[in-house]
Write an enzyme that holds these catalytic residues in place. Structure first.
Site, PDB file in Angstrom:
ATOM      1  CE  LYS A  99     -38.075  25.249  53.380  1.00 27.88           C
ATOM      2  NZ  LYS A  99     -38.629  25.059  52.031  1.00 27.88           N
ATOM      3  CE  LYS A 110     -34.883  25.228  49.834  1.00 30.84           C
ATOM      4  NZ  LYS A 110     -35.522  26.462  49.401  1.00 30.84           N
TER       5      LYS A 110
HETATM    6  N1  LIG Z   1     -41.812  32.005  50.829  1.00 31.39           N
HETATM    7  C1  LIG Z   1     -41.666  30.711  50.656  1.00 31.39           C
HETATM    8  O1  LIG Z   1     -42.013  30.181  49.607  1.00 31.39           O
HETATM    9  C2  LIG Z   1     -41.085  29.872  51.746  1.00 31.39           C
HETATM   10  C3  LIG Z   1     -40.299  30.405  52.745  1.00 31.39           C
HETATM   11  N2  LIG Z   1     -39.749  29.596  53.694  1.00 31.39           N
HETATM   12  C4  LIG Z   1     -38.914  30.128  54.770  1.00 31.39           C
HETATM   13  O2  LIG Z   1     -39.741  30.854  55.673  1.00 31.39           O
HETATM   14  C5  LIG Z   1     -39.000  31.936  56.235  1.00 31.39           C
HETATM   15  C6  LIG Z   1     -39.767  33.226  55.985  1.00 31.39           C
HETATM   16  O3  LIG Z   1     -39.840  33.374  54.584  1.00 31.39           O
HETATM   17  P1  LIG Z   1     -40.880  34.386  53.915  1.00 31.39           P
HETATM   18  O4  LIG Z   1     -42.164  34.380  54.643  1.00 31.39           O
HETATM   19  O5  LIG Z   1     -40.893  34.070  52.493  1.00 31.39           O
HETATM   20  O6  LIG Z   1     -40.126  35.763  54.166  1.00 31.39           O
HETATM   21  P2  LIG Z   1     -40.746  37.209  54.296  1.00 31.39           P
HETATM   22  O7  LIG Z   1     -39.588  38.125  54.135  1.00 31.39           O
HETATM   23  O8  LIG Z   1     -41.931  37.351  53.407  1.00 31.39           O
HETATM   24  O9  LIG Z   1     -41.274  37.253  55.815  1.00 31.39           O
HETATM   25  C7  LIG Z   1     -40.394  37.181  56.907  1.00 31.39           C
HETATM   26  C8  LIG Z   1     -41.163  37.381  58.187  1.00 31.39           C
HETATM   27  O10 LIG Z   1     -40.209  37.359  59.277  1.00 31.39           O
HETATM   28  C9  LIG Z   1     -40.450  38.511  60.080  1.00 31.39           C
HETATM   29  N3  LIG Z   1     -39.220  38.927  60.752  1.00 31.39           N
HETATM   30  C10 LIG Z   1     -38.022  39.162  60.187  1.00 31.39           C
HETATM   31  N4  LIG Z   1     -37.150  39.575  61.134  1.00 31.39           N
HETATM   32  C11 LIG Z   1     -37.834  39.609  62.300  1.00 31.39           C
HETATM   33  C12 LIG Z   1     -37.494  39.964  63.639  1.00 31.39           C
HETATM   34  N5  LIG Z   1     -36.282  40.391  63.951  1.00 31.39           N
HETATM   35  N6  LIG Z   1     -38.453  39.858  64.576  1.00 31.39           N
HETATM   36  C13 LIG Z   1     -39.677  39.441  64.268  1.00 31.39           C
HETATM   37  N7  LIG Z   1     -40.076  39.088  63.008  1.00 31.39           N
HETATM   38  C14 LIG Z   1     -39.144  39.178  62.056  1.00 31.39           C
HETATM   39  C15 LIG Z   1     -40.934  39.572  59.104  1.00 31.39           C
HETATM   40  O11 LIG Z   1     -41.607  40.619  59.767  1.00 31.39           O
HETATM   41  C16 LIG Z   1     -41.882  38.743  58.244  1.00 31.39           C
HETATM   42  O12 LIG Z   1     -43.124  38.554  58.883  1.00 31.39           O
HETATM   43  C17 LIG Z   1     -37.620  31.907  55.580  1.00 31.39           C
HETATM   44  O13 LIG Z   1     -36.730  31.245  56.438  1.00 31.39           O
HETATM   45  C18 LIG Z   1     -37.853  31.111  54.305  1.00 31.39           C
HETATM   46  O14 LIG Z   1     -36.685  30.436  53.884  1.00 31.39           O
HETATM   47  C19 LIG Z   1     -39.993  28.265  53.704  1.00 31.39           C
HETATM   48  C20 LIG Z   1     -40.775  27.684  52.745  1.00 31.39           C
HETATM   49  C21 LIG Z   1     -41.392  28.445  51.707  1.00 31.39           C
HETATM   50  O1  LIG Z   2     -38.031  27.254  50.345  1.00 31.27           O
HETATM   51  C1  LIG Z   2     -38.715  27.586  49.417  1.00 31.27           C
HETATM   52  C2  LIG Z   2     -39.502  26.609  48.637  1.00 31.27           C
HETATM   53  O2  LIG Z   2     -39.549  25.366  49.255  1.00 31.27           O
HETATM   54  C3  LIG Z   2     -38.758  29.001  48.983  1.00 31.27           C
HETATM   55  O3  LIG Z   2     -37.617  29.277  48.269  1.00 31.27           O
HETATM   56  P1  LIG Z   2     -37.054  30.782  48.242  1.00 31.27           P
HETATM   57  O4  LIG Z   2     -36.824  31.146  49.692  1.00 31.27           O
HETATM   58  O5  LIG Z   2     -35.785  30.678  47.454  1.00 31.27           O
HETATM   59  O6  LIG Z   2     -38.077  31.638  47.597  1.00 31.27           O
END
Ligand SMILES: NC(=O)C1=CN([C@@H]2O[C@H](COP(=O)(O)OP(=O)(O)OC[C@H]3O[C@@H](n4cnc5c(N)ncnc54)[C@H](O)[C@@H]3O)[C@@H](O)[C@H]2O)C=CC1
Ligand SMILES: O=C(CO)COP(=O)(O)O
Length: 307
Positions: free
Chosen positions: A82, A165
């Protein structure tokens, strides 16, 4: 259910949750992480679905690395990131599609706080693609009694809902941190949705998409939950901490911080009126205090609700 080989890119919070959902549905699941020992070639071999849950800042780099591999044109790319790419203002799906013009690309986005999904709480999401059969394949692969998946034909609209959002979630955290009350929060979220629709017009997104799960649904989840990292950024800014201090201890990625910068740049170039986003930007830049940002919003020129 038909067994599918699903390769997940990114082993952060969201990548891990989606991998667990796929494993629970009986698929062959392989996870790639930049810190892991497996190569992209090994993890992506014979994949039916390649799902990216990489933070925005890593998407281009990983997509470029995968371009050197040989993949079937039937492999479906799913993006769950996102954010927006600052240099091009591309969405993640636009990056994947530009790197893999012959493969179907599907966006997966909805009100999906990963911590709740990890606790087996029920949730719903949207998978959107211009290739209806690809969206249907991903819908089938991830649907279960605890994860209800809808299809949608507007990938960019679905993706922008989840991305835009995040900025309003930062503002909501500030609103709650300042104890501004329920009326203020309702006004903020509703006017925030108006800004999201206005920005969506630039990409040609369908207005109706923003009133669905990936727009309003995700807006409500993220603006009302302390589990949201973006909400936490706003809440802690309201308590007087600096952005640098907050980000240093935040678990995981708050994409809204970068998204806000990209949006303000776009809005200034194209004269899009996004006052809430503009104030979040000024707050993140340290140009205003939370109280000053509030005052600026409340004292804007009076106007009709719709125009
Ligand atoms: N955690 C949540 O509840 C949700 C997250 N998202 C979206 O998913 C995406 C990831 O979020 P999270 O998993 O929570 O973040 P996180 O910080 O826990 O994980 C990020 C991942 O991306 C990888 N990464 C970052 N830079 C990198 C690079 N240069 N090369 C390769 N890998 C790289 C990291 O190693 C890690 O595996 C974001 O865009 C977030 O908005 C979407 C829905 C729900
Ligand atoms: O996108 C998300 C829930 O749908 C997660 O929100 P945050 O990245 O703000 O934790």
């Amino acid at each position: 259910m038909q067994e599918t080989t699903i390769s997940i890119l990114g082993a952060g919070a969201w990548g891990a949750s989606l991998a667990n959902l796929a494993v629970a549905n009986g698929h062959r699941v392989r996870v790639w992480s930049r810190r892991g020992t497996k190569t992209l070639a090994t993890v992506l071999q014979d994949a039916d679905i390649v799902l990216s849950a990489i933070s925005m800042k890593g998407v281009r780099e990983v997509a470029s690395q995968i371009q050197s591999l040989t993949l079937s044109p039937e492999t479906i790319f799913v993006t769950a990131t996102k954010g927006l790419e600052p240099e091009t203002i591309y969405t993640p799906s636009q990056i994947w599609q530009s790197c893999f013009p012959n493969n179907p690309v599907v966006v997966l986005s909805g009100p999906n706080l990963s911590k709740e999904i990890d606790q087996f709480l029920p949730a719903a999401t949207v998978v959107a693609s211009r290739v209806a059969t690809a969206a249907a394949t991903v819908q089938l692969a991830f649907s279960s009694s605890r994860f209800r998946v809808y299809t949608n034909p507007d990938p960019v609209g679905v993706e922008l809902g989840g991305t835009l959002k995040n900025v309003i979630a930062i503002a909501s955290g500030v609103c709650d941190g300042l104890r501004l009350g329920t009326n203020a929060k309702a006004a903020l979220v509703t006017r925030g949705l108006t800004e999201m629709v206005r920005i969506g017009n630039v990409w040609g997104a369908n207005r109706e998409t923003f009133y669905g799960l990936s727009g309003l649904g995700d807006l409500l989840a993220t603006c009302n939950s302390p589990l949201s990292r973006n909400y936490q950024v706003g809440y802690q800014l309201a308590s007087g901490e600096t952005l640098r201090q907050i980000l240093a201890k935040l678990p995981g990625t708050a994409e809204g911080v970068n998204t806000c910068q990209v949006l303000v740049q776009l809005a200034r170039q194209q004269n899009i009126v996004i006052p809430i986003t503009e104030q979040v930007y000024r707050l993140l830049e340290g140009e205003v205090t939370p109280q000053q940002a509030l005052d600026e919003l409340m004292l804007r020129d009076i106007k009709p609700e719709y125009n």
